[in-house]
Structures are given as C-alpha cells and as structure tokens.
Scaffold this active site. Structure first.
Site, PDB file in Angstrom:
ATOM      1  N   ASP A 225      10.624   1.565  10.968  1.00 51.35           N
ATOM      2  CA  ASP A 225       9.535   0.734  11.503  1.00 51.35           C
ATOM      3  C   ASP A 225       9.336   0.951  13.012  1.00 51.35           C
ATOM      4  O   ASP A 225       8.213   1.173  13.473  1.00 51.35           O
ATOM      5  CB  ASP A 225       9.816  -0.763  11.256  1.00 51.35           C
TER       6      ASP A 225
ATOM      7  N   GLU B 137      22.077   5.162  13.195  1.00 54.39           N
ATOM      8  CA  GLU B 137      22.354   4.389  14.418  1.00 54.39           C
ATOM      9  C   GLU B 137      21.353   3.243  14.636  1.00 54.39           C
ATOM     10  O   GLU B 137      21.736   2.113  14.933  1.00 54.39           O
ATOM     11  CB  GLU B 137      22.309   5.362  15.601  1.00 54.39           C
TER      12      GLU B 137
ATOM     13  N   LYS C 253       0.827  -1.205   0.000  1.00 54.85           N
ATOM     14  CA  LYS C 253       0.000   0.000   0.000  1.00 54.85           C
ATOM     15  C   LYS C 253       0.865   1.261   0.000  1.00 54.85           C
ATOM     16  O   LYS C 253       0.357   2.379  -0.016  1.00 54.85           O
ATOM     17  CB  LYS C 253      -0.915   0.015   1.235  1.00 54.85           C
TER      18      LYS C 253
ATOM     19  N   THR D 100      11.310  -3.720   1.489  1.00 52.97           N
ATOM     20  CA  THR D 100      10.476  -4.615   2.285  1.00 52.97           C
ATOM     21  C   THR D 100      10.947  -6.059   2.118  1.00 52.97           C
ATOM     22  O   THR D 100      11.977  -6.320   1.471  1.00 52.97           O
ATOM     23  CB  THR D 100       8.968  -4.373   1.997  1.00 52.97           C
TER      24      THR D 100
ATOM     25  N   ALA E  27       9.854 -11.851  19.206  1.00 53.11           N
ATOM     26  CA  ALA E  27      11.230 -11.329  19.219  1.00 53.11           C
ATOM     27  C   ALA E  27      11.826 -11.396  17.812  1.00 53.11           C
ATOM     28  O   ALA E  27      13.013 -11.673  17.640  1.00 53.11           O
ATOM     29  CB  ALA E  27      12.075 -12.118  20.219  1.00 53.11           C
ATOM     30  N   GLY E  28      10.998 -11.152  16.809  1.00 53.44           N
ATOM     31  CA  GLY E  28      11.472 -11.156  15.417  1.00 53.44           C
ATOM     32  C   GLY E  28      12.022  -9.786  15.040  1.00 53.44           C
ATOM     33  O   GLY E  28      12.293  -8.943  15.906  1.00 53.44           O
TER      34      GLY E  28
ATOM     35  N   LYS F 200      15.332  -6.547   3.716  1.00 52.38           N
ATOM     36  CA  LYS F 200      15.682  -5.554   4.740  1.00 52.38           C
ATOM     37  C   LYS F 200      17.091  -5.750   5.325  1.00 52.38           C
ATOM     38  O   LYS F 200      17.746  -4.787   5.684  1.00 52.38           O
ATOM     39  CB  LYS F 200      14.648  -5.569   5.875  1.00 52.38           C
TER      40      LYS F 200
HETATM   41  P1  NAP Z   1       9.759 -12.338  12.022  1.00 52.58           P
HETATM   42  O1  NAP Z   1      11.086 -11.670  12.116  1.00 52.58           O
HETATM   43  O2  NAP Z   1       9.617 -13.537  11.163  1.00 52.58           O
HETATM   44  O3  NAP Z   1       9.323 -12.731  13.547  1.00 52.58           O
HETATM   45  C1  NAP Z   1       8.168 -13.496  13.790  1.00 52.58           C
HETATM   46  C2  NAP Z   1       7.911 -13.591  15.294  1.00 52.58           C
HETATM   47  O4  NAP Z   1       6.693 -14.323  15.461  1.00 52.58           O
HETATM   48  C3  NAP Z   1       8.971 -14.348  16.075  1.00 52.58           C
HETATM   49  O5  NAP Z   1       9.017 -13.868  17.386  1.00 52.58           O
HETATM   50  C4  NAP Z   1       8.431 -15.783  16.047  1.00 52.58           C
HETATM   51  O6  NAP Z   1       8.840 -16.595  17.132  1.00 52.58           O
HETATM   52  C5  NAP Z   1       6.938 -15.507  16.219  1.00 52.58           C
HETATM   53  N1  NAP Z   1       6.140 -16.619  15.678  1.00 52.58           N
HETATM   54  C6  NAP Z   1       6.016 -16.983  14.378  1.00 52.58           C
HETATM   55  N2  NAP Z   1       5.218 -18.063  14.277  1.00 52.58           N
HETATM   56  C7  NAP Z   1       4.823 -18.379  15.541  1.00 52.58           C
HETATM   57  C8  NAP Z   1       3.970 -19.387  16.105  1.00 52.58           C
HETATM   58  N3  NAP Z   1       3.382 -20.310  15.327  1.00 52.58           N
HETATM   59  N4  NAP Z   1       3.783 -19.387  17.438  1.00 52.58           N
HETATM   60  C9  NAP Z   1       4.383 -18.481  18.237  1.00 52.58           C
HETATM   61  N5  NAP Z   1       5.210 -17.488  17.774  1.00 52.58           N
HETATM   62  C10 NAP Z   1       5.414 -17.453  16.442  1.00 52.58           C
HETATM   63  O7  NAP Z   1       8.632 -11.320  11.545  1.00 52.58           O
HETATM   64  P2  NAP Z   1       8.605  -9.733  11.717  1.00 52.58           P
HETATM   65  O8  NAP Z   1       9.310  -9.094  10.579  1.00 52.58           O
HETATM   66  O9  NAP Z   1       9.031  -9.397  13.106  1.00 52.58           O
HETATM   67  O10 NAP Z   1       7.045  -9.420  11.492  1.00 52.58           O
HETATM   68  C11 NAP Z   1       6.090  -9.860  12.431  1.00 52.58           C
HETATM   69  C12 NAP Z   1       4.706  -9.355  12.057  1.00 52.58           C
HETATM   70  O11 NAP Z   1       4.700  -7.940  12.088  1.00 52.58           O
HETATM   71  C13 NAP Z   1       4.235  -9.722  10.653  1.00 52.58           C
HETATM   72  O12 NAP Z   1       2.883 -10.126  10.763  1.00 52.58           O
HETATM   73  C14 NAP Z   1       4.344  -8.450   9.873  1.00 52.58           C
HETATM   74  O13 NAP Z   1       3.370  -8.373   8.844  1.00 52.58           O
HETATM   75  C15 NAP Z   1       4.061  -7.413  10.952  1.00 52.58           C
HETATM   76  N6  NAP Z   1       4.659  -6.091  10.658  1.00 52.58           N
HETATM   77  C16 NAP Z   1       3.828  -5.014  10.657  1.00 52.58           C
HETATM   78  C17 NAP Z   1       4.366  -3.763  10.388  1.00 52.58           C
HETATM   79  C18 NAP Z   1       3.472  -2.545  10.352  1.00 52.58           C
HETATM   80  O14 NAP Z   1       3.857  -1.541   9.750  1.00 52.58           O
HETATM   81  N7  NAP Z   1       2.325  -2.564  11.008  1.00 52.58           N
HETATM   82  C19 NAP Z   1       5.744  -3.606  10.140  1.00 52.58           C
HETATM   83  C20 NAP Z   1       6.574  -4.744  10.190  1.00 52.58           C
HETATM   84  C21 NAP Z   1       6.005  -5.991  10.449  1.00 52.58           C
HETATM   85  P3  NAP Z   1      10.204 -17.447  17.051  1.00 52.58           P
HETATM   86  O15 NAP Z   1      11.306 -16.477  17.312  1.00 52.58           O
HETATM   87  O16 NAP Z   1      10.075 -18.460  18.130  1.00 52.58           O
HETATM   88  O17 NAP Z   1      10.269 -18.049  15.676  1.00 52.58           O
END
Ligand code: NAP
Length: 276
Positions: free
Chosen positions: A103, A78, A16, A62, A129-130, A66
């Site tokens: 972000d 930083e 978007k 994206t 913690a992603g 990244k």
């Molecule tokens: P990521 O780096 O892949 O991290 C995913 C996180 O979710 C990790 O903590 C992972 O745990 C956990 N997880 C995944 N599957 C799981 C499950 N089945 N049960 C429990 N925990 C689970 O992803 P990310 O980049 O941080 O993004 C996370 C979300 O944020 C996405 O949905 C993304 O669309 C959203 N997001 C939104 C914005 C916005 O502007 N609003 C910006 C960025 C991201 P583990 O460490 O144990 O694998």
C-alpha cells in the site's frame, strides 16, 4: 500449470482487484486466474491453510485481516514488519508464506507518477495516522523523503509514528491548520470525503498555500472535498486511484516478476468511476 491468486476480506464483493488482475493476465497472456474469497474473521486461520493446501500462488489481504493474518505467515518483509500489516502474500519457491505490504510503496509510485522524483526534500504533511498513513509514512521515508509531519485527531497516534520515523512533528488538527503554509506536499489519508462516509474534512484549508501538491488516498469519489478545495488554490492534484492500482501492480510483480501496465488500468478505472 495454471496459477491462481485471490483476495480475501470481509466484505469482499465490492473489490475491484479481481477485475484489475484478470485484465492484466489477459493483456500479458499469463495463464492465471484471480478470485475474490469472502473470509470472516473467525475463519481466517482455516482460510489461510486452505489457500495453501489448494495451491494458491499468492493472495491479497484486505479489511479486516491485514493485521490478524500475520501469525499465520512464515515470514514478513521489512516494511510489512514495520507496519504490522500485510496486504500481499507470496508463496515462495520453498513453499513458505511471505507477507508484504504494497500500500505505502503503491502510494509513493502514484505520487511520483504525477510529481516525479525531484521533490523529495519538500516538507510533507500527512493528515491522519491510521494504518494507511503509517504505511505511507514509512514508504516515503524509504524512498528518501526527509521532512514528514503528521496531523491527527488523536495526536498520540501521530506521535507514535513520528517517533518511529525519527523526523518531523506530530500535530493536532488545529495546530496543522495554523501551519499549513509551511508545507508543500499534503496527503489526506482519513476517510473524510468517501462516498460512504459521513464526516467533513478534519480542518479548514483557509491557509492552504498556493501551488502546493495535494494527494488524497480516497478514490471514490475521485475528486474528494479536500482535492476540490486544494484545486481552488491551484494545487497539483493526485487522487487515490493511482495508489490502488500501483499496490496491485507491486503485488503482481512479487508474484509474476514483471510490472503490469498501470496507465491503461488507471484510465479504465477512472472512466468507471465517472472521471476523465
Ligand atoms: P484507519 O486505520 O481506520 O485510520 C483512519 C484515520 O482517519 C485515523 O487517522 C482516524 O483518526 C481518522 N479519522 C476517522 N474518522 C475521523 C473523523 N470523524 N474525524 C477526523 N479524523 C478521523 O483507516 P486506514 O486503513 O488508514 O484507511 C483510511 C482511508 O484510506 C480509508 O478511506 C480507506 O478506504 C483509504 N485507503 C485507500 C487505499 C487506496 O489504495 N487508495 C488503500 C488503503 C486505504 P483517529 O486516529 O483520531 O481515530
């Protein structure tokens, strides 16, 4: 001369960002355009060189680029350096490519749009913690939040961020579930509840305190199962759309030195996503 900007990712058609930035240019009478560019991982280096050669003033980055874009940039700010991830590239006046991460700061602005700046002493629980949680944790710390704990399925990843932050606890989901009452601000950062997702909230909200603040960074749907459950306990709700709009607005500010109208954009995208 007309400026141009882009967003690169794989996939990219769903983004978007072009619609949002184009609407801001129109509103502010900025002579610029913003295009989505589909870049596969194996073409990233060439794509960066091409964007530079063809005179892009900056671009957003994206999934999945990244982290992998970093070797192709000249410098990092930083926060991007701390996070090891870039979502915004600026071509500086010297022609250098500088990477930023907007972000986390975008999340903090969206949170404070709703709760103001007076709750920075309150205890926060980050769930997940992603990459996104990492950026949010450091941005919260930079903004002055001083009690941040993290719960994650893989506790070691939470521990790594906590060690770098130098504050708070790293918790398993079970431990967090038992201690929910000791937190005031909850930030859900896993993909749980996404319209395309297939897993449930990582823990039960039985002990969720009354009158807390609940934020989710997923914005499609706008009301995730986590936000629904928290609302049932009288929580103040912060959905993920504000983070998306503010990360774009901060990128816009890096490129064009002014802050666009985020309220109108949040209202417009909320409508598109079926909210009100
Ligand atoms: P990521 O780096 O892949 O991290 C995913 C996180 O979710 C990790 O903590 C992972 O745990 C956990 N997880 C995944 N599957 C799981 C499950 N089945 N049960 C429990 N925990 C689970 O992803 P990310 O980049 O941080 O993004 C996370 C979300 O944020 C996405 O949905 C993304 O669309 C959203 N997001 C939104 C914005 C916005 O502007 N609003 C910006 C960025 C991201 P583990 O460490 O144990 O694998």
């Amino acid at each position: 001369m007309k400026k141009w900007f882009a967003v690169i990712g794989d996939p990219i058609a769903q983004s978007k960002s072009p619609e949002m930035h184009m609407a801001w240019y129109e509103e502010a009478n900025v002579d610029a355009t913003y295009i989505p560019v589909h870049v596969k991982p194996e073409n990233l280096e060439e794509a960066v060189a091409s964007l530079k050669l063809l005179g892009a003033s900056g671009w957003n980055v994206t999934i999945p680029h990244k982290q992998t874009i970093i070797p192709f940039l000249d410098e990092l700010d930083e926060l991007a350096d701390k996070m090891g991830a870039v979502n915004t590239v600026v071509r500086t006046s010297e022609g250098k490519l500088k990477g930023y991460n907007t972000d986390g700061p975008g999340f903090v602005r969206s949170l404070e749009d709703v709760i103001g700046e007076t709750q920075r002493d309150e205890p926060i629980l980050l769930i997940g913690a992603g990459g996104a949680a990492r950026g949010i944790a450091f941005a919260l710390q930079m903004a002055g939040y001083c009690h941040i704990s993290i719960a994650n399925r893989t506790v070691e990843k939470a521990r790594n961020i906590i060690d770098e932050l130098g504050m708070g606890q790293a918790l398993s989901m079970k431990e967090a579930e038992q201690q929910l009452e000791s937190f005031k601000i909850f930030i859900q950062t896993t993909p749980a509840g996404m319209s395309t997702g297939n897993f449930d909230l990582p823990f039960s909200l039985e002990k969720f305190p009354k009158g807390a603040i609940a934020a989710d960074i997923v914005y499609n749907p706008l009301m995730t199962p986590f936000l629904h459950a928290a609302q049932a306990k009288d929580a103040t709700i912060v959905n993920g759309l504000g983070m998306f709009v503010h990360q774009g607005a901060i990128a816009y500010q890096h490129w064009l030195q002014s802050y666009p109208n985020t309220n109108v954009m949040i209202a417009r995208l909320t409508k598109q996503l079926g909210g009100n």
